[in-house]
Design a protein around this motif. Structure first.
Motif, PDB file in Angstrom:
ATOM      1  N   LEU A  90      71.201  34.787  57.974  1.00 23.67           N
ATOM      2  CA  LEU A  90      71.315  35.828  57.109  1.00 23.67           C
ATOM      3  C   LEU A  90      70.838  34.956  55.526  1.00 23.67           C
ATOM      4  N   ILE A  91      71.201  33.840  55.552  1.00 20.46           N
ATOM      5  CA  ILE A  91      71.018  32.964  54.283  1.00 20.46           C
ATOM      6  C   ILE A  91      69.569  32.535  54.226  1.00 20.46           C
ATOM      7  N   ARG A  92      69.283  32.078  55.421  1.00 17.96           N
ATOM      8  CA  ARG A  92      67.865  31.276  55.412  1.00 17.96           C
ATOM      9  C   ARG A  92      66.770  32.408  55.221  1.00 17.96           C
ATOM     10  N   THR A  93      66.919  33.590  55.814  1.00 12.67           N
ATOM     11  CA  THR A  93      65.709  34.602  55.953  1.00 12.67           C
ATOM     12  C   THR A  93      66.032  35.395  54.593  1.00 12.67           C
ATOM     13  N   HIS A  94      67.025  35.223  53.832  1.00  9.07           N
ATOM     14  CA  HIS A  94      67.290  36.057  52.415  1.00  9.07           C
ATOM     15  C   HIS A  94      67.564  37.556  52.840  1.00  9.07           C
TER      16      HIS A  94
END
Length: 179
Positions: A19-23
């Protein structure tokens, strides 16, 4: 005691980091990563700021028990925080805020967790229980791990901690299955 279940730690960590990496939802991802790595009650978790999460450790006074705790932030949290950059957010901003800038409510956290994790017994409490189960498993399901968790969770005894983490019911189920 809440009826919430715990999550698989590794899957929850992967989901949070994705969820963080893919925005897709970096704030929700950070909440998951921090929640499963600190084991705080949701009321204490939601009070954390970006500044808190950039430190090596934090000192908090728990809202429910009023006990002071020092908590070391581990590499999982530090890795997640790298995606938020030093200058991206003011250190005094609450880390878990909606797009409107308000701190997440417990209800909103429950909706997010239900969205990202299957199961009708998933709630904000699942993050804390996931932390507890990870500590217990990482310490070979030992009594000493339960003692530490009992102290960290401010439970009156390890029997309460055992029940809280669902360990007691598993042990009872095993008795029936092994007849």
């Amino acid at each position: 005691m809440t009826g919430a279940t715990y999550l698989n730690f590794d899957k929850a960590l992967q989901t949070g980091m994705k969820l963080i990496r893919t925005h897709e939802n970096p704030t929700a991802g950070l909440l998951i990563v921090v929640g499963i790595n600190l084991g705080l009650r949701i009321s204490d978790l939601l009070q954390l700021t970006y500044g808190d999460l950039r430190k090596d450790s934090i000192d908090i006074i728990e809202g429910k028990t009023k006990k002071k705790r020092k908590i070391t932030l581990n590499d999982n949290i530090k890795t997640a925080m790298r995606y938020f950059g030093e200058d991206a957010f003011n250190d005094s901003f609450h880390a878990f805020r909606s797009q409107k800038g308000t701190v997440y409510s417990n209800k909103h956290v429950n909706r997010l967790l239900t969205k990202y994790f299957s199961g009708n017994r998933v709630s904000s409490h699942s993050l804390r229980k996931t932390f507890g189960r990870r500590v217990w498993d990482n310490n070979n399901q030992s009594e000493s791990a339960l003692l530490y968790l009992s102290e960290m969770f401010a439970h009156k005894d390890i029997a309460t901690t055992r029940k809280y983490l669902g360990i007691r019911q598993e042990q009872i189920d095993d008795i029936y299955m092994n007849l």
